[in-house]
Design an enzyme around this catalytic site. Structure first.
Site, mmCIF file in Angstrom:
data_model
loop_
_atom_site.group_PDB
_atom_site.id
_atom_site.type_symbol
_atom_site.label_atom_id
_atom_site.label_comp_id
_atom_site.label_asym_id
_atom_site.label_seq_id
_atom_site.Cartn_x
_atom_site.Cartn_y
_atom_site.Cartn_z
ATOM 1 N N SER A 159 56.342 -7.398 28.126
ATOM 2 C CA SER A 159 56.786 -6.293 27.979
ATOM 3 C C SER A 159 57.371 -6.021 28.892
ATOM 4 O O SER A 159 57.193 -6.105 29.948
ATOM 5 C CB SER A 159 56.233 -5.302 27.352
ATOM 6 O OG SER A 159 55.443 -5.298 26.402
ATOM 7 N N GLU A 204 47.272 -6.487 24.480
ATOM 8 C CA GLU A 204 45.821 -5.866 26.088
ATOM 9 C C GLU A 204 44.854 -5.426 24.937
ATOM 10 O O GLU A 204 43.624 -5.317 25.560
ATOM 11 C CB GLU A 204 46.184 -4.375 25.852
ATOM 12 C CG GLU A 204 47.539 -3.782 27.085
ATOM 13 C CD GLU A 204 46.900 -2.327 27.481
ATOM 14 O OE1 GLU A 204 46.062 -1.922 27.429
ATOM 15 O OE2 GLU A 204 46.981 -2.057 28.726
HETATM 16 S S1 MYA Z 1 48.854 -7.896 28.223
HETATM 17 C C1 MYA Z 1 47.795 -9.520 27.441
HETATM 18 C C2 MYA Z 1 46.863 -8.614 27.052
HETATM 19 N N1 MYA Z 1 46.031 -10.166 27.655
HETATM 20 C C3 MYA Z 1 44.272 -10.334 27.075
HETATM 21 O O1 MYA Z 1 44.009 -8.976 27.191
HETATM 22 C C4 MYA Z 1 44.008 -10.665 27.275
HETATM 23 C C5 MYA Z 1 42.022 -11.061 26.669
HETATM 24 N N2 MYA Z 1 41.671 -11.889 26.898
HETATM 25 C C6 MYA Z 1 40.187 -11.374 27.647
HETATM 26 O O2 MYA Z 1 40.155 -10.254 27.906
HETATM 27 C C7 MYA Z 1 38.961 -12.511 28.499
HETATM 28 O O3 MYA Z 1 40.035 -13.305 28.055
HETATM 29 C C8 MYA Z 1 37.883 -12.421 27.635
HETATM 30 C C9 MYA Z 1 36.876 -12.798 28.414
HETATM 31 C C10 MYA Z 1 37.321 -11.492 27.392
HETATM 32 C C11 MYA Z 1 38.449 -13.427 26.361
HETATM 33 N N3 MYA Z 1 36.803 -7.286 33.633
HETATM 34 O O4 MYA Z 1 33.510 -16.229 30.871
HETATM 35 P P1 MYA Z 1 34.145 -15.358 30.529
HETATM 36 C C12 MYA Z 1 34.513 -11.743 34.007
HETATM 37 C C13 MYA Z 1 35.756 -7.561 34.500
HETATM 38 O O5 MYA Z 1 33.562 -13.874 29.164
HETATM 39 P P2 MYA Z 1 36.632 -15.477 28.936
HETATM 40 C C14 MYA Z 1 49.553 -7.179 27.300
HETATM 41 O O6 MYA Z 1 49.092 -7.475 25.893
HETATM 42 C C15 MYA Z 1 33.253 -11.845 33.354
HETATM 43 O O7 MYA Z 1 31.789 -10.745 33.261
HETATM 44 N N4 MYA Z 1 35.355 -8.972 34.376
HETATM 45 O O8 MYA Z 1 35.667 -14.984 30.471
HETATM 46 C C16 MYA Z 1 50.846 -6.303 26.879
HETATM 47 C C17 MYA Z 1 32.804 -13.289 34.086
HETATM 48 O O9 MYA Z 1 32.454 -12.624 35.305
HETATM 49 P P3 MYA Z 1 31.713 -13.774 36.501
HETATM 50 C C18 MYA Z 1 35.633 -9.475 32.959
HETATM 51 O O10 MYA Z 1 35.557 -15.899 28.837
HETATM 52 C C19 MYA Z 1 50.644 -5.074 26.010
HETATM 53 C C20 MYA Z 1 34.352 -13.639 34.077
HETATM 54 O O11 MYA Z 1 35.482 -12.414 33.663
HETATM 55 C C21 MYA Z 1 36.312 -8.923 31.712
HETATM 56 O O12 MYA Z 1 37.194 -16.861 29.932
HETATM 57 C C22 MYA Z 1 51.523 -4.080 26.591
HETATM 58 C C23 MYA Z 1 34.422 -14.531 32.941
HETATM 59 O O13 MYA Z 1 33.977 -14.303 31.896
HETATM 60 C C24 MYA Z 1 36.771 -7.609 31.717
HETATM 61 N N5 MYA Z 1 37.619 -6.979 30.839
HETATM 62 O O14 MYA Z 1 37.458 -14.556 28.652
HETATM 63 C C25 MYA Z 1 50.158 -2.374 26.367
HETATM 64 N N6 MYA Z 1 36.135 -10.123 31.018
HETATM 65 O O15 MYA Z 1 31.739 -14.917 36.448
HETATM 66 C C26 MYA Z 1 51.790 -1.620 27.211
HETATM 67 C C27 MYA Z 1 35.755 -10.412 31.769
HETATM 68 O O16 MYA Z 1 30.799 -11.870 36.881
HETATM 69 C C28 MYA Z 1 50.446 -0.350 27.983
HETATM 70 N N7 MYA Z 1 35.173 -10.377 32.831
HETATM 71 O O17 MYA Z 1 30.333 -13.649 34.936
HETATM 72 C C29 MYA Z 1 50.534 0.556 27.004
HETATM 73 C C30 MYA Z 1 50.107 1.616 27.594
HETATM 74 C C31 MYA Z 1 49.794 2.368 26.465
HETATM 75 C C32 MYA Z 1 51.393 3.709 26.652
HETATM 76 C C33 MYA Z 1 51.116 4.925 28.186
HETATM 77 C C34 MYA Z 1 52.159 5.591 28.591
HETATM 78 C C35 MYA Z 1 52.541 5.103 29.104
#
Ligand code: MYA
Length: 629
Positions: A226, A437
């Site tokens: 984006s 996100e």
């Molecule tokens: S941007 C792209 C968005 N992409 C994503 O969100 C990617 C989604 N994937 C993931 O979040 C991760 O890969 C997942 C974990 C959750 C699947 N907080 O072995 P793990 C730690 C803190 O489980 P994985 C877009 O879309 C975890 O505890 N820590 O990892 C643009 C562990 O820690 P440790 C976290 O299986 C949109 C380590 O990481 C979190 O590989 C535009 C490994 O964990 C977390 N969340 O995958 C939007 N997750 O080693 C515009 C994991 O200590 C904005 N960990 O045990 C719009 C706003 C609204 C409007 C505003 C107007 C102003």
């Protein structure tokens, strides 16, 4: 009420052995979950409500009272900013035109830049408005009620684009880049790649440090970014080969960089053609032998994954804020119609079918708005533990807004389907919110698995005692037995009825009961599945749904209690919504938690698996028509 485990402890030696066996097995499975991919975390207390319900405990510090985050000054500054923003939306921005031209014209862009809408949270010293999360929340709600496409331009820029610099930048990086992103230069967050979306650690972009350490050479590409075609400043995630200090081996670790379009080798692709949010720009970015100066490393080498996750966590409540605004707009339009449309001799607002729709739409908006202000308020008051709550707010808001918009169209009937009503554009804009996100599916699993891991970590100490039961008999009989029951949520039913307004005490008791059953069910699942729970997505989804229902209940109880205590004009209305929400959420939770324990339903899951396999193997729906051809 005594739990099954504590009853066993209190009874015969035979039953005591059973208790030990049960718990040894349980603790072993807990340990397995903890080491899913990583070492078990420290036995650390969390202030997060959602984390603690996985242990069957009601930790209310971040829920009641509803956070009051704004000072008098901040409220006044915010109020002064609202009307100019509304004026730009009513007088300059044209969502229909933006959608038609798939762009935002120069005059409109400039109007938002002039307002400071692109740098709401950038400190004033760098040229921003210096607002806190709660002030941002209110402005974003207005953006969401007017034009989600504009919301994405603003959000991709500040919610994720330069948020890493705000959170992790050095003073020099802040001085250099925050001044630019507050002054006409767009920013973007570059994580997703052609080969991954959800699996964020599978980064293929690579950055290799030069032998003199002065720069990194970055190669690779990013997809669907984006603001990608407009941005000059990118937060880019790439793998860097680095030595593991323990093993001496070279490992590739995700690392964050600030990349300037001015660096040689940065290019972007043409704008993508999307279903909605059309005025926002989405494009691929390419990096070819880009020399990124060492001082543009964001955080430390190898910390990129955590940085990416924390940026996303930090901004997710913004989606709930924006979509709270969108829902308000949809509801207003549906209600205007229901108030004047006459069918079968009556205004359609008089029909039960319409009343149920409007009431449910209103509750979903109330819950979403409560989540947005609860989380942003807690963040402003210094909370660092909001990642589950932020994920819940994103999932809940995007699912709810989709449903609310759909029901608004339904209430308008044929008129709602026509372009002129404007709702079809909102619906197209909304569809992506359940996908980007972090897809809602991934975030539900994230909530369930993180909560389970937290519940497990609390049994480490007891696990050690169980390894040598003779030597630690005292511990097991005494403290450990108490802790075992408490740690896994088997203590007395958690109650917080004393913290809410008396009119809501019964609802709080219902939510407390859900928390108790939830803790017991998490324990039961761990005993049954051990480490295999990570692959039980049918079950994890139901645990996540129960966590969502329970957290949202606690949040609305807090907000409605505040309204009742302060005797606000809408207090009674809020109280009825909160009560209704809690009753329905508690019965959904009861059902969902029953399902994951019931052989009948587990068999249904197996049947669903089988149906899916049949279809995938055939590559289509395999059956013929009933005609046989
Ligand atoms: S941007 C792209 C968005 N992409 C994503 O969100 C990617 C989604 N994937 C993931 O979040 C991760 O890969 C997942 C974990 C959750 C699947 N907080 O072995 P793990 C730690 C803190 O489980 P994985 C877009 O879309 C975890 O505890 N820590 O990892 C643009 C562990 O820690 P440790 C976290 O299986 C949109 C380590 O990481 C979190 O590989 C535009 C490994 O964990 C977390 N969340 O995958 C939007 N997750 O080693 C515009 C994991 O200590 C904005 N960990 O045990 C719009 C706003 C609204 C409007 C505003 C107007 C102003």
């Amino acid at each position: 009420m005594m739990s099954s485990a504590s009853r066993i402890v209190a009874q015969t030696p035979k039953q005591f052995n059973k208790f030990i066996n049960l718990n040894t097995r349980y603790l072993a499975t807990q340990a397995a979950v903890n080491v899913k991919k990583h070492e078990a975390k420290e036995n650390k207390e969390s202030a997060s409500f959602t984390m603690n319900i996985f242990r069957g405990q009601a930790q209310m510090d971040q829920v009641i009272p509803f956070p009051k985050a704004l000072s008098q000054d901040q409220s006044e500054t915010l109020q002064m900013t609202i009307s100019p923003l509304e004026k730009v939306f009513s007088e300059i921005n044209d969502p229909v035109k933006n959608d038609e031209i798939s762009d935002l014209d120069e005059k409109t862009r400039q109007a938002f830049w002039d307002l400071g809408a692109f740098s709401i949270q950038v400190p004033e010293q760098y040229g921003g408005l210096g607002f806190c999360n709660t002030q941002y929340c209110r402005l974003v709600e207005i953006v969401g009620s007017n034009d989600l496409g504009v919301g994405i331009i603003l959000g991709a820029h500040q919610s994720i684009g330069f948020k890493g610099i705000l959170l992790y930048g050095t003073p020099e990086q802040k001085q250099k880049y925050l001044t630019r992103v507050s002054n006409g230069e767009y920013a973007a967050f570059a994580l997703t790649e052609p080969s991954f979306g959800s699996d964020a650690s599978a980064v293929k972009c690579r950055a290799v440090k030069s032998s003199d350490g002065s720069h990194y050479v970055l190669n690779g590409s990013k997809l669907w970014i984006s603001n990608g075609g407009w941005a000059n400043i990118f937060t880019v995630f790439a793998k860097v080969p680095m030595k593991n200090t323990k093993t001496g081996e070279i490992e590739e670790k995700v690392t964050a960089f600030i990349v300037d379009r001015a660096f040689d080798g940065v290019t972007s692709g043409p704008p993508e053609h999307k279903m909605g949010i059309k005025c926002s720009n989405t494009a691929a970015i390419y990096f070819e032998d880009v020399k990124v100066p060492a001082e543009n490393l964001l955080g430390a080498e190898g910390e990129g994954f955590k940085i990416a996750m924390n940026i996303l966590n930090n901004g997710r409540f913004g989606m709930a804020a924006a979509l709270s605004g969108t829902m308000q707009r949809c509801i207003k339009q549906a209600v205007e119609h229901a108030n004047q449309r006459v069918q079968f001799g009556k205004k359609i607002r008089e029909f039960g079918g319409i009343q149920e729709k409007i009431a449910r739409m209103a509750m979903l908006q109330y819950v979403t708005q409560s989540l947005a202000y609860m989380i942003s308020g807690n963040m402003d008051l210094g909370s660092q533990e909001y990642q589950l709550e932020a994920a819940i707010s994103k999932v809940f808001a995007s699912d709810s807004a989709w449903w609310v918009c759909d029901e608004s169209i339904q209430i308008l009937g044929g008129m709602g389907y026509m372009k002129d009503a404007g709702l079809e554009r909102v619906m197209r804009d909304l569809r992506i919110f359940r996908i980007f996100e972090g897809t809602n599916d991934i975030l539900r699993l994230f909530v369930a698995l993180t909560g389970i891991q937290y519940a497990g970590s609390h049994l480490k100490e007891l696990q050690k005692a169980f390894k040598n039961p003779t030597a630690n008999l005292g511990l097991i009989f005494g403290e450990a037995a108490k802790r075992a029951t408490k740690a896994v949520g088997l203590g007395p039913t958690p109650s917080f009825a004393n913290l809410v307004h008396p009119s809501l005490a019964e609802s709080a008791n219902m939510t407390g009961k859900s928390i108790e059953t939830f803790g017991q069910t998490v324990e039961g699942c761990l005993i049954k599945y051990g480490r295999g729970i990570v692959d039980e997505q049918f079950i994890l989804n139901r645990l996540a749904q129960s966590a969502i229902d329970t957290y949202t209940s606690a949040v609305v109880l807090s907000r409605a209690s505040k309204a009742m205590n302060e005797k606000t004009p809408t207090a009674e209305h809020e109280m009825v919504m909160a009560k209704t929400w809690c009753t329905e959420a508690a019965s959904r939770t009861k059902y969902n938690l029953k399902v994951v324990k019931s052989d009948k339903y587990l068999n249904t899951f197996n049947q669903l698996r089988q149906i899916s396999r049949n279809i995938c193997e055939a590559g289509k729906c395999p059956q013929q028509t009933p005609l046989g051809f």
